[in-house]
Design a protein around this motif. Structure first.
Motif, PDB file in Angstrom:
ATOM      1  N   ASN A 102       0.805  -1.227   0.000  1.00 56.16           N
ATOM      2  CA  ASN A 102       0.000   0.000   0.000  1.00 56.16           C
ATOM      3  C   ASN A 102       0.837   1.277   0.000  1.00 56.16           C
ATOM      4  OD1 ASN A 102       0.945  -0.463   2.614  1.00 56.16           O
ATOM      5  ND2 ASN A 102      -0.815   0.498   3.598  1.00 56.16           N
ATOM      6  N   ILE A 103       2.094   1.199  -0.468  1.00 50.45           N
ATOM      7  CA  ILE A 103       2.953   2.396  -0.494  1.00 50.45           C
ATOM      8  C   ILE A 103       3.611   2.558  -1.866  1.00 50.45           C
ATOM      9  CG2 ILE A 103       3.419   2.676   1.969  1.00 50.45           C
ATOM     10  CD1 ILE A 103       5.903   0.937   1.620  1.00 50.45           C
ATOM     11  N   PRO A 104       2.815   2.778  -2.918  1.00 47.14           N
ATOM     12  CA  PRO A 104       3.405   2.910  -4.257  1.00 47.14           C
ATOM     13  C   PRO A 104       4.305   4.117  -4.416  1.00 47.14           C
ATOM     14  CG  PRO A 104       1.082   3.548  -4.258  1.00 47.14           C
ATOM     15  CD  PRO A 104       1.357   2.934  -2.922  1.00 47.14           C
ATOM     16  N   SER A 105       4.127   5.153  -3.584  1.00 48.75           N
ATOM     17  CA  SER A 105       4.941   6.369  -3.710  1.00 48.75           C
ATOM     18  C   SER A 105       6.154   6.358  -2.793  1.00 48.75           C
ATOM     19  CB  SER A 105       4.089   7.597  -3.393  1.00 48.75           C
ATOM     20  OG  SER A 105       3.633   7.544  -2.051  1.00 48.75           O
ATOM     21  N   GLN A 106       6.426   5.213  -2.126  1.00 45.46           N
ATOM     22  CA  GLN A 106       7.528   5.076  -1.176  1.00 45.46           C
ATOM     23  C   GLN A 106       7.342   5.944   0.061  1.00 45.46           C
ATOM     24  OE1 GLN A 106      11.176   5.633  -3.499  1.00 45.46           O
ATOM     25  NE2 GLN A 106      11.336   3.421  -3.689  1.00 45.46           N
ATOM     26  N   LEU A 107       6.116   6.384   0.312  1.00 45.90           N
ATOM     27  CA  LEU A 107       5.785   7.129   1.516  1.00 45.90           C
ATOM     28  C   LEU A 107       4.596   6.462   2.174  1.00 45.90           C
ATOM     29  CD1 LEU A 107       6.087  10.829   0.272  1.00 45.90           C
ATOM     30  CD2 LEU A 107       7.626   9.651   1.860  1.00 45.90           C
ATOM     31  N   ILE A 108       4.753   6.094   3.442  1.00 40.27           N
ATOM     32  CA  ILE A 108       3.654   5.465   4.154  1.00 40.27           C
ATOM     33  C   ILE A 108       2.868   6.540   4.899  1.00 40.27           C
ATOM     34  CG2 ILE A 108       4.997   4.945   6.243  1.00 40.27           C
ATOM     35  CD1 ILE A 108       3.433   2.265   6.333  1.00 40.27           C
ATOM     36  N   LYS A 109       1.551   6.465   4.799  1.00 35.33           N
ATOM     37  CA  LYS A 109       0.687   7.464   5.412  1.00 35.33           C
ATOM     38  C   LYS A 109       0.801   7.408   6.932  1.00 35.33           C
ATOM     39  CE  LYS A 109      -4.173   8.920   5.326  1.00 35.33           C
ATOM     40  NZ  LYS A 109      -5.512   8.600   4.775  1.00 35.33           N
ATOM     41  N   PRO A 110       0.914   8.541   7.601  1.00 35.03           N
ATOM     42  CA  PRO A 110       1.015   8.545   9.073  1.00 35.03           C
ATOM     43  C   PRO A 110      -0.160   7.798   9.711  1.00 35.03           C
ATOM     44  CG  PRO A 110       1.428  10.738   8.195  1.00 35.03           C
ATOM     45  CD  PRO A 110       0.966   9.916   7.046  1.00 35.03           C
ATOM     46  N   GLY A 111       0.160   7.005  10.731  1.00 37.00           N
ATOM     47  CA  GLY A 111      -0.875   6.300  11.463  1.00 37.00           C
ATOM     48  C   GLY A 111      -1.381   5.035  10.812  1.00 37.00           C
ATOM     49  N   THR A 112      -0.724   4.587   9.736  1.00 38.85           N
ATOM     50  CA  THR A 112      -1.169   3.371   9.046  1.00 38.85           C
ATOM     51  C   THR A 112      -0.089   2.293   9.105  1.00 38.85           C
ATOM     52  OG1 THR A 112      -0.350   4.128   6.900  1.00 38.85           O
ATOM     53  CG2 THR A 112      -2.624   4.683   7.464  1.00 38.85           C
ATOM     54  N   ASP A 113      -0.533   1.068   8.859  1.00 36.47           N
ATOM     55  CA  ASP A 113       0.393  -0.057   8.796  1.00 36.47           C
ATOM     56  C   ASP A 113       0.895  -0.245   7.376  1.00 36.47           C
ATOM     57  OD1 ASP A 113      -0.291  -0.561  11.463  1.00 36.47           O
ATOM     58  OD2 ASP A 113      -1.956  -1.870  10.876  1.00 36.47           O
ATOM     59  N   LEU A 114       1.998  -0.945   7.252  1.00 35.99           N
ATOM     60  CA  LEU A 114       2.436  -1.433   5.947  1.00 35.99           C
ATOM     61  C   LEU A 114       1.615  -2.690   5.678  1.00 35.99           C
ATOM     62  CD1 LEU A 114       4.200  -1.676   3.456  1.00 35.99           C
ATOM     63  CD2 LEU A 114       5.980  -2.699   4.878  1.00 35.99           C
ATOM     64  N   THR A 115       0.753  -2.626   4.669  1.00 42.70           N
ATOM     65  CA  THR A 115      -0.158  -3.734   4.383  1.00 42.70           C
ATOM     66  C   THR A 115       0.287  -4.456   3.126  1.00 42.70           C
ATOM     67  OG1 THR A 115      -2.010  -2.603   5.425  1.00 42.70           O
ATOM     68  CG2 THR A 115      -2.550  -4.389   3.901  1.00 42.70           C
ATOM     69  N   LEU A 116       0.478  -5.748   3.246  1.00 42.66           N
ATOM     70  CA  LEU A 116       0.859  -6.594   2.120  1.00 42.66           C
ATOM     71  C   LEU A 116      -0.366  -7.380   1.657  1.00 42.66           C
ATOM     72  CD1 LEU A 116       4.177  -8.097   3.551  1.00 42.66           C
ATOM     73  CD2 LEU A 116       3.884  -5.973   2.249  1.00 42.66           C
ATOM     74  N   THR A 117      -0.531  -7.471   0.351  1.00 43.13           N
ATOM     75  CA  THR A 117      -1.597  -8.293  -0.221  1.00 43.13           C
ATOM     76  C   THR A 117      -0.946  -9.362  -1.083  1.00 43.13           C
ATOM     77  OG1 THR A 117      -3.125  -6.417  -0.247  1.00 43.13           O
ATOM     78  CG2 THR A 117      -3.688  -8.322  -1.615  1.00 43.13           C
ATOM     79  N   LEU A 118      -1.218 -10.622  -0.747  1.00 46.95           N
ATOM     80  CA  LEU A 118      -0.641 -11.730  -1.507  1.00 46.95           C
ATOM     81  C   LEU A 118      -1.647 -12.240  -2.524  1.00 46.95           C
ATOM     82  CD1 LEU A 118       0.687 -11.831   1.582  1.00 46.95           C
ATOM     83  CD2 LEU A 118       2.028 -13.587   0.412  1.00 46.95           C
ATOM     84  N   SER A 119      -1.162 -12.914  -3.534  1.00 47.90           N
ATOM     85  CA  SER A 119      -2.023 -13.331  -4.640  1.00 47.90           C
ATOM     86  C   SER A 119      -2.857 -14.561  -4.327  1.00 47.90           C
ATOM     87  CB  SER A 119      -1.162 -13.589  -5.888  1.00 47.90           C
ATOM     88  OG  SER A 119      -0.148 -14.544  -5.612  1.00 47.90           O
ATOM     89  N   ALA A 120      -2.652 -15.174  -3.161  1.00 51.73           N
ATOM     90  CA  ALA A 120      -3.417 -16.352  -2.751  1.00 51.73           C
ATOM     91  C   ALA A 120      -3.531 -16.358  -1.234  1.00 51.73           C
ATOM     92  CB  ALA A 120      -2.750 -17.635  -3.251  1.00 51.73           C
TER      93      ALA A 120
END
Length: 543
Positions: free
Chosen positions: A345-363
């Motif tokens: 969820n960080i395509p711009s290499q900047l994570i939004k304050p107060g949020t987690d780094l969220t990974l989405t896997l294909s399965a």
């Protein structure tokens, strides 16, 4: 004497050089610019018989233009009203259009030949829009008119090049089956005008289509209509048509496939309410399957324990009601690579304050090896990274950490840190990012007042691209607080949720049911950096 000769030679030498330089400059070849592009449609020089003739007796018409032209999609664009059993023959003869009638004309009748977008110049394709040739076999020409505007039901914006169709009410059953003989197109302000009409009862529609055949024949097209027919006894203006994409009545699977990683993907033609999927064959796969529906419940993914079947039979339900069944066959030679691909969820290499780094896997994820996660802060390893599963999705993983300002982070996830429920592992994954600062965001506080607490309203906040970023159903005065919003311009829309089902219901043209009403707050919500925008908004009664 020798010096004088040398001087003469030098003078001649430089004179020749100057002459050659001038010749070189003159000989420089410049490509012609060609001038501005021609944007003018063909002009009519002469009509024989004259347009708007009465007591018309000719069996042909000749229309002369000021340039060479062509007919474009004549069978779709050109219409004759009243309709004829045998259509006239249209022939292009240099700069003249010859029209020959193939049957006798009716007595005391006004005829209209509407060319729609069917006349263009030969080279550039500039359209002579909505040109009409009108004549009467009687002593007068029908002169009534209908005019109005076409707008989008949701945005309320005018619609350019929508086709407005007019049917005699006695022939309304032809709608959706046959092209109307009376039609016109809207201009850039959404305005339309249908002229030279006789007294009659008409049904009217607005259509923004894909195919250009002027027939409403696919749910992808936008449609608008009036509740009741128009009884035309005098010029009628101010007709308002709002077009929208109608939700299909009957459910249909529009796409289905087994993807290269073994995921079975489905796309539907409509949004479902409480969808479910059952595997009928092989039945043993049903108990262990994992199903995930798209955000709008108009698509689905299915993962199965095994992929060694020749075919799979699937049933679809919505709120317990059976909708459809289908079979997908696969080639026995097909192989599947169950690699778990990772997106974040960080395509711009900047994570939004107060949020987690969220990974989405294909399965769907089965096992997680926490030892294979490594977090660097300013190139130094740090502890405290927490890995947790999403409560609603088997494919989402949250990486929690107290991200700090002005720090650079690198997350390294080794190969096989994730193992799929039905097999497969991830490849090594590395991501560099920083925490964005709150000063780069703004906040919106919308104080909403409702007109009637017995009714439901859906409040939407949208981007300039008409994407919904927040939605809330309310039935009382409410304050909507949206912190840490990306900078930009937002808009607020309200749906009058008459049936209280939490979504916008489209119209149904076959029953003349109009879509639920929509109101758009006229002011822009322009969000600046480090700024809280507060707006008091009073929802009006439904129009």
């Amino acid at each position: 004497m020798r010096k004088f000769k040398n001087y003469i030679i030098l003078v001649c030498f430089f004179a020749v050089l100057g002459l050659l330089s001038q010749l070189s400059g003159c000989a420089s070849i410049q490509h012609p610019t060609g001038g501005p592009r021609d944007s003018v449609p063909p002009k009519i020089l002469k009509e024989q018989p004259k347009n708007f003739s009465t007591n018309f007796r000719s069996d042909e018409i000749n229309i002369e233009f000021d340039e060479y032209f062509k007919l474009a999609n004549e069978y779709k664009e050109i219409s004759v009203s009243p309709a004829m059993e045998k259509s006239p023959i249209f022939k292009v003869k240099k700069k003249v259009l010859n029209i020959q009638f193939q049957e006798p004309l009716q007595d005391s009748t006004t005829y209209t030949i509407n060319f729609g977008n069917g006349l263009t110049d030969y080279n550039e394709g500039n359209i002579l829009k909505n040109y009409m040739y009108v004549f009467s076999t009687g002593t007068e020409i029908d002169s009534l008119s209908i005019s109005g505007t076409v707008t989008n039901s949701l945005t309320k914006e005018p619609v350019l090049d929508a086709t407005v169709l007019l049917f005699q009410a006695s022939q309304d059953t032809l709608f959706g089956k046959k092209r109307a003989s009376l039609f016109t197109s809207t201009d850039s302000s959404g305005n339309f005008s249908l002229k030279y009409l006789r007294e009659n009862v008409y049904t009217i529609y607005a259509l923004k289509e894909e195919g250009g055949d002027k027939i409403y024949n696919t749910a992808k097209e936008l449609i608008g209509f009036l509740d009741k027919p128009i009884t035309l006894t005098k010029d009628t203006a101010g007709i308002k048509l709002e077009i929208h994409q109608e939700e299909p009545v009957n459910f249909r699977v529009v796409d289905r496939k087994i993807e290269k990683d073994g995921r079975i993907a489905f796309a539907f033609n409509k949004q479902l309410t409480k969808p479910s999927i059952q595997i009928l064959y092989p039945s043993e796969l049903n108990a262990t399957k994992i199903t995930e529906f798209g955000e709008d419940a108009d698509s689905a993914y299915v993962w199965t324990q095994s992929l060694d079947f020749d075919s799979i039979n699937v049933a679809f339900q919505d709120d317990g009601k059976n909708l459809d069944t289908l079979t997908i066959r696969r080639n026995k030679r097909d192989t599947y690579n169950k690699v778990l691909n990772i997106t974040d969820n960080i395509p711009s290499q900047l994570i939004k304050p107060g949020t987690d780094l969220t990974l989405t896997l294909s399965a769907p994820v089965g096992a997680i090896d926490g030892k294979k996660f490594n977090l660097l802060q300013d190139s130094l390893p740090v502890a405290g990274l927490r890995v947790s599963r999403d409560s609603l999705s088997t494919r989402k993983i949250h990486l929690k950490f107290p991200w700090r300002d002005e720090k650079k982070y690198i997350i390294n996830i080794a190969e096989a840190a994730f193992t799929g429920v039905f097999g497969g592992t991830n490849k090594a994954y590395t991501r560099e990012f920083s925490k964005d600062v709150e000063e780069n965001y703004g906040a919106i506080s919308a104080i909403i007042a409702v007109p009637d607490t017995s009714k439901n309203y859906i409040v939407q906040v949208l981007t300039e691209q008409d994407k919904v970023v927040h939605q809330l159903a309310i039935n009382k005065n409410t304050t909507i607080n949206l912190p840490l919003m990306a900078l930009g311009t937002y808009y607020l829309r309200v749906i009058y949720d008459d049936n209280k089902n939490g979504k916008w219901d489209t119209g149904v043209v076959s029953t003349r049911k109009q879509p639920e009403k929509v109101w758009n707050f006229e002011e822009e919500l322009a969000l600046k950096a480090n700024w809280e925008l507060e707006k008091k908004i009073t929802i009006p009664k439904a129009p």
